[in-house]
Scaffold this active site. Structure first.
Site, PDB file in Angstrom:
ATOM      1  N   ARG A   1     -37.184  -4.445   7.042  1.00  0.00           N
ATOM      2  CA  ARG A   1     -37.643  -3.078   7.307  1.00  0.00           C
ATOM      3  C   ARG A   1     -37.484  -2.807   8.793  1.00  0.00           C
ATOM      4  NH1 ARG A   1     -40.498  -4.692  10.893  1.00  0.00           N
ATOM      5  NH2 ARG A   1     -41.289  -2.591  11.081  1.00  0.00           N
ATOM      6  N   GLY A   2     -37.788  -1.551   9.192  1.00  0.00           N
ATOM      7  CA  GLY A   2     -37.521  -1.149  10.569  1.00  0.00           C
ATOM      8  C   GLY A   2     -36.158  -0.463  10.597  1.00  0.00           C
ATOM      9  N   ALA A   3     -36.105   0.724  11.209  1.00  0.00           N
ATOM     10  CA  ALA A   3     -34.911   1.570  11.079  1.00  0.00           C
ATOM     11  C   ALA A   3     -33.592   0.871  11.438  1.00  0.00           C
ATOM     12  CB  ALA A   3     -35.105   2.843  11.896  1.00  0.00           C
TER      13      ALA A   3
ATOM     14  N   ASP B   1     -38.095   6.212  13.503  1.00  0.00           N
ATOM     15  CA  ASP B   1     -37.218   6.161  12.327  1.00  0.00           C
ATOM     16  C   ASP B   1     -36.200   7.282  12.330  1.00  0.00           C
ATOM     17  OD1 ASP B   1     -39.676   4.537  11.416  1.00  0.00           O
ATOM     18  OD2 ASP B   1     -38.047   4.076  10.023  1.00  0.00           O
TER      19      ASP B   1
ATOM     20  N   ASN C   1     -42.115   8.385  12.882  1.00  0.00           N
ATOM     21  CA  ASN C   1     -42.347   6.938  12.963  1.00  0.00           C
ATOM     22  C   ASN C   1     -43.463   6.593  11.982  1.00  0.00           C
ATOM     23  OD1 ASN C   1     -41.729   4.357  14.178  1.00  0.00           O
ATOM     24  ND2 ASN C   1     -43.716   4.459  15.177  1.00  0.00           N
ATOM     25  N   LYS C   2     -43.794   5.319  11.917  1.00  0.00           N
ATOM     26  CA  LYS C   2     -44.790   4.821  10.973  1.00  0.00           C
ATOM     27  C   LYS C   2     -46.055   5.664  10.947  1.00  0.00           C
ATOM     28  CE  LYS C   2     -44.454   2.246   8.626  1.00  0.00           C
ATOM     29  NZ  LYS C   2     -44.087   2.634   7.232  1.00  0.00           N
TER      30      LYS C   2
HETATM   31  O1  MRU Z   1     -41.806   1.162   6.931  1.00  0.00           O
HETATM   32  P1  MRU Z   1     -41.184   0.396   8.058  1.00  0.00           P
HETATM   33  O2  MRU Z   1     -41.855  -0.909   8.338  1.00  0.00           O
HETATM   34  O3  MRU Z   1     -39.690   0.250   7.860  1.00  0.00           O
HETATM   35  O4  MRU Z   1     -41.401   1.314   9.320  1.00  0.00           O
HETATM   36  C1  MRU Z   1     -40.913   0.872  10.561  1.00  0.00           C
HETATM   37  C2  MRU Z   1     -41.262   1.764  11.674  1.00  0.00           C
HETATM   38  O5  MRU Z   1     -41.899   2.771  11.525  1.00  0.00           O
HETATM   39  C3  MRU Z   1     -40.715   1.375  13.017  1.00  0.00           C
HETATM   40  O6  MRU Z   1     -41.575   1.749  14.037  1.00  0.00           O
HETATM   41  C4  MRU Z   1     -39.358   2.065  13.230  1.00  0.00           C
HETATM   42  O7  MRU Z   1     -38.518   1.854  12.141  1.00  0.00           O
HETATM   43  C5  MRU Z   1     -38.697   1.603  14.461  1.00  0.00           C
HETATM   44  S1  MRU Z   1     -38.137  -0.049  14.336  1.00  0.00           S
HETATM   45  C6  MRU Z   1     -37.338  -0.480  15.759  1.00  0.00           C
END
Ligand code: MRU
Length: 353
Positions: free
Chosen positions: A45-47, A237, A247-248
């Protein structure tokens, strides 16, 4: 340093983030469908990590196409792209990565040499992996200039090596500040409901010997008001053309609290997270995830059975709360429409953008 994701001949190897911090398990995902499920289920996970993994999924899928008929090959390739694009809707890096793979596909498809196409896709996916690490390091270098000597930095979710191909965006800035001889300390929000802060950021920083204090999301305001936080850094994201940031979930609340307490709120994200096609954050699709993430912690229920639940995975922070956006091309400040456009143009003049 651990590896978040890796291309191997057997398939895409992913560190299973659902199991952290108690177990460090690497699994091989051998087909594009397995890769798509891994993204959906948040093994990865993470963009930026989602983007690179999806690119590897496309390369893996193309490699597995048996047909030697060019039209059929193209049809199957596009269907592979569709399956991977349907995994998670908010992180624009996913769509950016798939578009980039399509571009490479068509550049090579002209030759009608299908083995050449397969090889080119694999090379592109592994190139994206390395580029992401490099751009995080450049981002870290720019961002570290904003971090005071002994900064107390609050972060939300996990925007670290685990959320990228390596090094991280928000945590990359903190790492770079440390590499420059500064001594940052971090407050990590636990980040309900999926606990990326408690499980992942805390694990990653501890491994790196960066002092980290875990707090619940509801404690952020208390520590800001007590002057225990010098700045906030988060990842993103998707960033709209006007600088609104998805973002989250919970990021918006942190940003409002930061402004109320006159604390700078920074966003660190690669150019691939910019979506210049949408004028504002109102156009960003917000992923709704399973109620189970809210009603349970791991397998344990914490709410009455059958309770009505809302679980938007992301929120949008309006640009007026964002002090600066740190990218691998430099730092953007308000007015974002111009500053982001400039950085985007700069980046499109670089090879492989
Ligand atoms: O649901 P997730 O864990 O994929 O969400 C991740 C985030 O919100 C991160 O802050 C974002 O993707 C940036 S990662 C460098």
């Amino acid at each position: 340093m651990f590896r978040t994701l890796e291309w191997t001949d057997a398939g895409v190897v992913l560190l299973d983030q659902r199991k952290l911090p108690t177990q460090e398990i690497y699994s091989v995902f051998r087909t594009y469908r397995e890769v798509a499920t891994a993204i959906k289920d948040m093994v990865v996970r993470g963009a930026p990590a989602i983007g690179v993994t999806a690119a590897m999924g496309v390369a893996l899928g193309a490699r597995g196409i048996d047909s030697t008929d060019a039209a059929e090959f193209e049809r199957q390739f596009l269907s592979i792209c569709d399956v991977l694009a349907a995994t998670r809707p908010t992180a624009v890096n996913l769509f950016w990565a798939i578009e980039r793979m399509k571009k490479v596909f068509y550049e090579n498809f002209k030759s009608r040499d299908l083995d050449l196409v397969k090889k080119a896709l694999q090379i592109e996916a592994t190139r994206m992996h390395q580029e992401d690490i490099d751009s995080n390091r450049r981002m870290g270098h720019f961002g570290a200039s904003l971090i005071p000597e002994r900064a107390k930095v609050l972060t939300h979710c996990n925007a670290g090596a685990l959320a990228t191909a390596g090094y991280g965006t928000a945590l990359g800035v903190i790492r770079a500040a440390k590499e420059q001889g500064k001594s940052p300390v971090v407050f990590a929000d636990e980040t309900r409901p999926f606990l990326q802060g408690a499980r992942l950021t805390a694990w990653e920083l501890k491994k790196d010997n960066i002092p980290v204090t875990l707090i619940t999301d509801s404690m952020a305001g208390h520590f800001m008001k007590a002057r225990k936080v010098d700045c906030v850094i988060v990842g993103a994201d998707r960033i709209a053309a006007n600088g609104d940031v998805a973002n989250k979930i919970g990021t918006y609340s942190v940003a409002v609290l930061a402004k109320e307490n006159s604390i700078p709120f920074y966003v660190a994200a690669p150019i691939s997270t910019l979506d210049m096609n949408i004028p504002s954050g109102d156009h960003i699709p917000i992923e709704q995830r399973s109620p189970q993430e809210v009603t349970h912690i791991q397998e344990t229920p914490i709410a009455p059975e059958g309770i009505e639940v809302a679980n938007p995975a992301f929120d949008v922070t309006p640009n007026r709360y964002v002090t600066a956006i740190i990218t691998e091309q430099g730092i953007a400040e308000s007015p974002y429409l111009e500053s982001l456009r400039r950085l985007k143009e700069q980046s499109s003049q670089m090879p492989h953008s």
